[in-house]
Design a protein around this motif. Structure first.
Motif, PDB file in Angstrom:
ATOM      1  N   ARG A  21     -25.209 -23.956 -23.314  1.00 13.79           N
ATOM      2  CA  ARG A  21     -26.638 -23.801 -23.070  1.00 13.79           C
ATOM      3  C   ARG A  21     -27.066 -22.389 -23.454  1.00 13.79           C
ATOM      4  O   ARG A  21     -26.270 -21.442 -23.469  1.00 13.79           O
ATOM      5  N   GLU A  22     -28.355 -22.275 -23.735  1.00 12.26           N
ATOM      6  CA  GLU A  22     -28.912 -20.972 -24.063  1.00 12.26           C
ATOM      7  C   GLU A  22     -28.985 -20.090 -22.815  1.00 12.26           C
ATOM      8  O   GLU A  22     -29.011 -20.578 -21.679  1.00 12.26           O
ATOM      9  N   LEU A  23     -29.016 -18.790 -23.066  1.00 16.26           N
ATOM     10  CA  LEU A  23     -29.117 -17.799 -21.997  1.00 16.26           C
ATOM     11  C   LEU A  23     -30.351 -18.068 -21.146  1.00 16.26           C
ATOM     12  O   LEU A  23     -31.459 -18.237 -21.658  1.00 16.26           O
ATOM     13  N   ARG A  24     -30.154 -18.092 -19.808  1.00 13.19           N
ATOM     14  CA  ARG A  24     -31.250 -18.431 -18.905  1.00 13.19           C
ATOM     15  C   ARG A  24     -31.740 -17.266 -18.063  1.00 13.19           C
ATOM     16  O   ARG A  24     -32.934 -17.171 -17.768  1.00 13.19           O
ATOM     17  N   ASP A  25     -30.829 -16.394 -17.620  1.00 12.75           N
ATOM     18  CA  ASP A  25     -31.252 -15.380 -16.657  1.00 12.75           C
ATOM     19  C   ASP A  25     -30.360 -14.143 -16.759  1.00 12.75           C
ATOM     20  O   ASP A  25     -29.425 -14.087 -17.567  1.00 12.75           O
ATOM     21  N   LEU A  26     -30.666 -13.162 -15.938  1.00 11.29           N
ATOM     22  CA  LEU A  26     -29.947 -11.891 -15.973  1.00 11.29           C
ATOM     23  C   LEU A  26     -28.466 -12.030 -15.602  1.00 11.29           C
ATOM     24  O   LEU A  26     -27.612 -11.439 -16.261  1.00 11.29           O
ATOM     25  N   PRO A  27     -28.097 -12.789 -14.567  1.00  9.98           N
ATOM     26  CA  PRO A  27     -26.671 -12.945 -14.270  1.00  9.98           C
ATOM     27  C   PRO A  27     -25.883 -13.540 -15.438  1.00  9.98           C
ATOM     28  O   PRO A  27     -24.743 -13.133 -15.698  1.00  9.98           O
ATOM     29  N   GLU A  28     -26.477 -14.493 -16.150  1.00 10.77           N
ATOM     30  CA  GLU A  28     -25.787 -15.054 -17.311  1.00 10.77           C
ATOM     31  C   GLU A  28     -25.672 -14.019 -18.424  1.00 10.77           C
ATOM     32  O   GLU A  28     -24.658 -13.985 -19.145  1.00 10.77           O
ATOM     33  N   ALA A  29     -26.672 -13.173 -18.576  1.00  9.68           N
ATOM     34  CA  ALA A  29     -26.588 -12.104 -19.574  1.00  9.68           C
ATOM     35  C   ALA A  29     -25.432 -11.165 -19.251  1.00  9.68           C
ATOM     36  O   ALA A  29     -24.667 -10.760 -20.135  1.00  9.68           O
ATOM     37  N   HIS A  30     -25.286 -10.793 -17.983  1.00  8.75           N
ATOM     38  CA  HIS A  30     -24.167  -9.939 -17.583  1.00  8.75           C
ATOM     39  C   HIS A  30     -22.830 -10.632 -17.839  1.00  8.75           C
ATOM     40  O   HIS A  30     -21.866  -9.995 -18.285  1.00  8.75           O
ATOM     41  N   ALA A  31     -22.765 -11.945 -17.594  1.00  7.33           N
ATOM     42  CA  ALA A  31     -21.527 -12.684 -17.834  1.00  7.33           C
ATOM     43  C   ALA A  31     -21.170 -12.676 -19.321  1.00  7.33           C
ATOM     44  O   ALA A  31     -19.993 -12.541 -19.684  1.00  7.33           O
ATOM     45  N   MET A  32     -22.171 -12.810 -20.186  1.00 10.33           N
ATOM     46  CA  MET A  32     -21.921 -12.787 -21.627  1.00 10.33           C
ATOM     47  C   MET A  32     -21.410 -11.425 -22.080  1.00 10.33           C
ATOM     48  O   MET A  32     -20.456 -11.318 -22.857  1.00 10.33           O
ATOM     49  N   ILE A  33     -22.042 -10.371 -21.603  1.00 11.88           N
ATOM     50  CA  ILE A  33     -21.617  -9.021 -21.977  1.00 11.88           C
ATOM     51  C   ILE A  33     -20.205  -8.750 -21.459  1.00 11.88           C
ATOM     52  O   ILE A  33     -19.370  -8.160 -22.154  1.00 11.88           O
ATOM     53  N   ASP A  34     -19.897  -9.189 -20.249  1.00 14.41           N
ATOM     54  CA  ASP A  34     -18.555  -9.009 -19.694  1.00 14.41           C
ATOM     55  C   ASP A  34     -17.510  -9.743 -20.530  1.00 14.41           C
ATOM     56  O   ASP A  34     -16.395  -9.237 -20.727  1.00 14.41           O
ATOM     57  N   LEU A  35     -17.838 -10.934 -21.027  1.00 10.06           N
ATOM     58  CA  LEU A  35     -16.885 -11.679 -21.843  1.00 10.06           C
ATOM     59  C   LEU A  35     -16.651 -10.991 -23.181  1.00 10.06           C
ATOM     60  O   LEU A  35     -15.512 -10.899 -23.653  1.00 10.06           O
TER      61      LEU A  35
END
Length: 254
Positions: A21-35
């Motif tokens: 799924r496409e990026l939805r919110d700030l927590p998911e953005a942080h998860a992407m950057i962490d990965l």
């Protein structure tokens, strides 16, 4: 074709056991950057920039296995006249290679682009990494169009180390017969070597060489650059990749 692209993407995601799924919110953005940090060992982009890219209508998507993010892909639009998406970075959590998460992400990106009337996606990859060459050229049906010497300069990350960052720019024509067949999992007619073609060898495992014999890895960089760059600069077209034989370059100028 849009329905077929969405079907292919959905089937690959299901086979890989992920939801994309496409990026939805700030927590998911942080998860992407962490990965991305986990894969490359250093931040490639910031959370703020990722959020801005997504808000501006660019592509940012993750592959989720339950509540765990296991893959990420980020791209942005090229100049308007090009009608092309540039896929800047894509990665899968270490240890999941071979499960099909990367393929599922790319097919999701393909369906996303076609839904927006974008017929082409481009990205770069290291020509020394044979598994990526095979994935891009054979599994996806994309083709290299330009050799870029030391494109990014020194990156000093967990993947590239201190090596020059030579790259192949690959173009994925999303509606080409080659891409349509590859994305549907149907074998296409791979071109044979002929009198107007040449093979350019690639190392079997450049990652192992970089870890165990850095000098040999550097030698491979120079050899591949010396062999492939002038062929492509003079009009040669990479048309296939074989894990044992390397790149197949068609030297016949159309």
């Amino acid at each position: 074709m849009l329905d077929l692209a969405a079907r292919d993407a959905g089937e690959r995601a299901q086979k890989a056991g992920v939801v994309i799924r496409e990026l939805r919110d700030l927590p998911e953005a942080h998860a992407m950057i962490d990965l991305l940090l986990e894969i490359w060992g250093r931040p490639l982009i910031t959370v703020e920039f990722l959020r801005a890219l997504s808000r501006a209508g660019n592509y940012a998507a993750g592959a989720w296995d339950g509540d765990r993010l296991v893959g990420v892909c980020v791209g942005f639009h090229e100049e308007p006249a090009a009608r092309t998406l540039h896929s800047h970075v894509a990665g899968v959590v270490p240890g999941l290679t071979g499960r099909g998460v990367g393929t599922a992400l790319k097919l999701h990106q393909r369906a996303w682009a076609l839904a927006r009337d974008i017929p082409t996606i481009e990205w770069t990859f290291d020509p020394l990494v044979g598994r990526n060459a095979y994935f891009n050229i054979v599994r996806l049906g994309a083709l290299p169009v330009e050799y870029l010497t030391n494109f990014y300069g020194p990156m000093h990350d967990a993947i590239n180390g201190t090596d020059d960052t030579d790259r192949l720019l690959v173009r994925w024509s999303l509606l080409s017969p080659r891409a349509v067949a590859a994305c549907a999992g149907t074998p296409y007619d791979r071109p044979p070597a002929g009198p107007s073609s040449r093979r350019v060898a690639a190392p079997a495992d450049i990652e192992a060489l970089r870890a165990g014999d850095p000098a040999a890895a550097v030698a491979w960089r120079r050899r591949l650059r010396d062999d492939l760059e002038p062929l492509m600069a003079s009009g040669g077209r990479v048309v296939d990749f074989d894990r044992d034989l390397g790149y197949l370059v068609d030297l016949e100028i159309p």
